[in-house]
Structures are given as C-alpha cells and as structure tokens.
Design a protein around this motif. Sequence first.
Motif, PDB file in Angstrom:
ATOM      1  N   GLY A   1       0.817  -1.215   0.000  1.00 16.94           N
ATOM      2  CA  GLY A   1       0.000   0.000   0.000  1.00 16.94           C
ATOM      3  C   GLY A   1       0.846   1.258   0.000  1.00 16.94           C
ATOM      4  N   TRP A   2       0.168   2.347  -0.282  1.00 17.93           N
ATOM      5  CA  TRP A   2       0.812   3.658  -0.339  1.00 17.93           C
ATOM      6  C   TRP A   2       1.014   4.177   1.083  1.00 17.93           C
ATOM      7  N   PRO A   3       2.124   4.852   1.373  1.00 17.04           N
ATOM      8  CA  PRO A   3       2.328   5.351   2.734  1.00 17.04           C
ATOM      9  C   PRO A   3       1.331   6.451   3.085  1.00 17.04           C
ATOM     10  N   ALA A   4       0.885   6.438   4.318  1.00 19.42           N
ATOM     11  CA  ALA A   4      -0.060   7.451   4.795  1.00 19.42           C
ATOM     12  C   ALA A   4       0.709   8.597   5.440  1.00 19.42           C
ATOM     13  N   SER A   5       0.142   9.791   5.358  1.00 22.25           N
ATOM     14  CA  SER A   5       0.778  10.939   6.009  1.00 22.25           C
ATOM     15  C   SER A   5      -0.282  11.889   6.531  1.00 22.25           C
ATOM     16  N   ASN A   6       0.135  12.744   7.434  1.00 22.48           N
ATOM     17  CA  ASN A   6      -0.744  13.762   7.994  1.00 22.48           C
ATOM     18  C   ASN A   6      -0.567  15.061   7.216  1.00 22.48           C
ATOM     19  N   GLU A   7      -1.461  16.002   7.459  1.00 21.56           N
ATOM     20  CA  GLU A   7      -1.309  17.342   6.887  1.00 21.56           C
ATOM     21  C   GLU A   7      -0.042  17.962   7.454  1.00 21.56           C
ATOM     22  N   PRO A   8       0.699  18.718   6.654  1.00 24.84           N
ATOM     23  CA  PRO A   8       1.920  19.337   7.169  1.00 24.84           C
ATOM     24  C   PRO A   8       1.606  20.392   8.228  1.00 24.84           C
ATOM     25  N   ASP A   9       2.421  20.416   9.256  1.00 25.13           N
ATOM     26  CA  ASP A   9       2.302  21.399  10.329  1.00 25.13           C
ATOM     27  C   ASP A   9       3.196  22.580   9.949  1.00 25.13           C
ATOM     28  N   LEU A  10       2.597  23.670   9.493  1.00 27.53           N
ATOM     29  CA  LEU A  10       3.360  24.803   8.988  1.00 27.53           C
ATOM     30  C   LEU A  10       4.143  25.515  10.084  1.00 27.53           C
ATOM     31  N   VAL A  11       3.614  25.516  11.298  1.00 27.19           N
ATOM     32  CA  VAL A  11       4.347  26.123  12.420  1.00 27.19           C
ATOM     33  C   VAL A  11       5.602  25.305  12.701  1.00 27.19           C
ATOM     34  N   LEU A  12       5.454  23.998  12.725  1.00 25.60           N
ATOM     35  CA  LEU A  12       6.597  23.118  12.949  1.00 25.60           C
ATOM     36  C   LEU A  12       7.606  23.240  11.809  1.00 25.60           C
ATOM     37  N   LYS A  13       7.115  23.387  10.586  1.00 26.69           N
ATOM     38  CA  LYS A  13       8.007  23.553   9.439  1.00 26.69           C
ATOM     39  C   LYS A  13       8.811  24.842   9.567  1.00 26.69           C
ATOM     40  N   GLY A  14       8.159  25.917   9.989  1.00 27.82           N
ATOM     41  CA  GLY A  14       8.858  27.185  10.195  1.00 27.82           C
ATOM     42  C   GLY A  14       9.890  27.095  11.308  1.00 27.82           C
ATOM     43  N   ALA A  15       9.524  26.411  12.398  1.00 34.51           N
ATOM     44  CA  ALA A  15      10.459  26.229  13.506  1.00 34.51           C
ATOM     45  C   ALA A  15      11.658  25.401  13.063  1.00 34.51           C
ATOM     46  N   ASN A  16      11.413  24.386  12.244  1.00 30.77           N
ATOM     47  CA  ASN A  16      12.502  23.558  11.738  1.00 30.77           C
ATOM     48  C   ASN A  16      13.434  24.372  10.851  1.00 30.77           C
ATOM     49  N   LYS A  17      12.871  25.226  10.004  1.00 35.60           N
ATOM     50  CA  LYS A  17      13.686  26.079   9.135  1.00 35.60           C
ATOM     51  C   LYS A  17      14.589  26.977   9.979  1.00 35.60           C
ATOM     52  N   TYR A  18      14.028  27.561  11.023  1.00 32.86           N
ATOM     53  CA  TYR A  18      14.813  28.419  11.914  1.00 32.86           C
ATOM     54  C   TYR A  18      15.930  27.617  12.587  1.00 32.86           C
ATOM     55  N   LEU A  19      15.595  26.422  13.052  1.00 35.73           N
ATOM     56  CA  LEU A  19      16.579  25.572  13.720  1.00 35.73           C
ATOM     57  C   LEU A  19      17.685  25.151  12.754  1.00 35.73           C
ATOM     58  N   GLN A  20      17.329  24.773  11.524  1.00 34.35           N
ATOM     59  CA  GLN A  20      18.332  24.381  10.535  1.00 34.35           C
ATOM     60  C   GLN A  20      19.266  25.542  10.214  1.00 34.35           C
ATOM     61  N   ASP A  21      18.697  26.732  10.052  1.00 29.71           N
ATOM     62  CA  ASP A  21      19.530  27.917   9.791  1.00 29.71           C
ATOM     63  C   ASP A  21      20.457  28.194  10.968  1.00 29.71           C
ATOM     64  N   SER A  22      19.954  27.992  12.191  1.00 29.52           N
ATOM     65  CA  SER A  22      20.774  28.209  13.388  1.00 29.52           C
ATOM     66  C   SER A  22      21.913  27.199  13.471  1.00 29.52           C
ATOM     67  N   ILE A  23      21.646  25.966  13.095  1.00 32.61           N
ATOM     68  CA  ILE A  23      22.687  24.934  13.118  1.00 32.61           C
ATOM     69  C   ILE A  23      23.800  25.296  12.141  1.00 32.61           C
ATOM     70  N   VAL A  24      23.432  25.726  10.943  1.00 36.16           N
ATOM     71  CA  VAL A  24      24.433  26.119   9.949  1.00 36.16           C
ATOM     72  C   VAL A  24      25.253  27.286  10.478  1.00 36.16           C
ATOM     73  N   LEU A  25      24.595  28.279  11.068  1.00 35.91           N
ATOM     74  CA  LEU A  25      25.288  29.441  11.615  1.00 35.91           C
ATOM     75  C   LEU A  25      26.240  29.037  12.739  1.00 35.91           C
ATOM     76  N   MET A  26      25.778  28.176  13.647  1.00 33.50           N
ATOM     77  CA  MET A  26      26.637  27.742  14.754  1.00 33.50           C
ATOM     78  C   MET A  26      27.850  26.969  14.252  1.00 33.50           C
ATOM     79  N   ARG A  27      27.650  26.138  13.236  1.00 31.22           N
ATOM     80  CA  ARG A  27      28.785  25.382  12.689  1.00 31.22           C
ATOM     81  C   ARG A  27      29.789  26.306  12.004  1.00 31.22           C
ATOM     82  N   LYS A  28      29.294  27.333  11.326  1.00 29.22           N
ATOM     83  CA  LYS A  28      30.203  28.303  10.705  1.00 29.22           C
ATOM     84  C   LYS A  28      30.990  29.054  11.769  1.00 29.22           C
ATOM     85  N   LEU A  29      30.318  29.456  12.845  1.00 26.55           N
ATOM     86  CA  LEU A  29      31.005  30.148  13.932  1.00 26.55           C
ATOM     87  C   LEU A  29      32.047  29.246  14.585  1.00 26.55           C
TER      88      LEU A  29
END
Length: 160
Positions: free
Chosen positions: A64-92
């Motif tokens: 069968g096809w995999p099931a998924s939930n509706e995307p959580d846009l708040v969580l997606k935004g928080a993840n984007k912020y966290l990913q950008d912060s990780i890149v910044l911290m690694r550069k520093l």
Amino acid sequence: MGFYDLQAARDEYRLSCGNGGMNHDLVLTFMDVQTRLIEPICPHFAEYVWRKLLKKEGCVVTAGWPASNEPDLVLKGANKYLQDSIVLMRKLLQKQLLGSKKAAKKGAQVTAVADSNLIGLVYVNEQFDGWRAHCLQILQSIFDEQTSCFSPLMLRYLLN
C-alpha cells in the motif's frame, strides 16, 4: 511530499544530527516510505530493499501507499529556523577553530577540540514580553481571521 522533498528532509535531518548519528528506527521508517514511493518506478529495486534490507514479508506492491498527515506549517517554520541556526553555529565554530586569516598567515597553531567537549545551548522563550508582546497584541487586533490578512486601513493608520 515528492521524492526530492523527502530526500531533502533526510539530508536536513542527517545534517542536524551531526556526528551523533541518526535514529535507527527513524531511518527504517524513512526507508519503508521511500521504498513504497519508488515501487511504481523501480519495482525490482523496491522489492530488493523491501525483502533484503527491511526484511519485510510479502511484496512491496501489496503493502500500500504510505499514509501521512497534513503538514504542520508552524513546525516547518520552527525547523527552518533551527536548521539555519545549526548552519550558523557550525560556521562560527569553524571560524573559532581555524582562527582568523591573519593568525593563520602568521603561523598560529590550530587546536582541535574533541566533539565530546563541544556543548551548545539553545534557549527558547515560550512567550514574548515587554515591547514585543505589545507589538504582537497590536498586530493581532488588526488581523482578520476570516480573510487571513491584516486590515489595510488599520495597518496604514498604524504606519503613519
């Protein structure tokens, strides 16, 4: 979510895990979903992964096809912020470890730091206070939930 979006999500996760490694069960779940998605395009390869690597019974075509939930846009935004912060911290960190270009030209020694000695703390506020809270209250008062827009007249009034 398309094939490339799923690959990008995996790559972001791998990047955020760093040397600590990815969660085994989550990787197996990813492989399960990915195998089901590629089955119509690469059926023989999908069957190989399904049986030999994932050690699943039966055929992937009947799974069968995999099931998924509706995307959580708040969580997606928080993840984007966290990913950008990780890149910044690694550069520093890289900048700290390598030192300035001037110091490198003068022959300064670069000291390596073991990963176990590296600690990063991220503090998160659950709510804003002071002027930030006041600004958010004003914006909330002129936001129209039915149209999902700010009232143009009120916004113009506030900006003048």
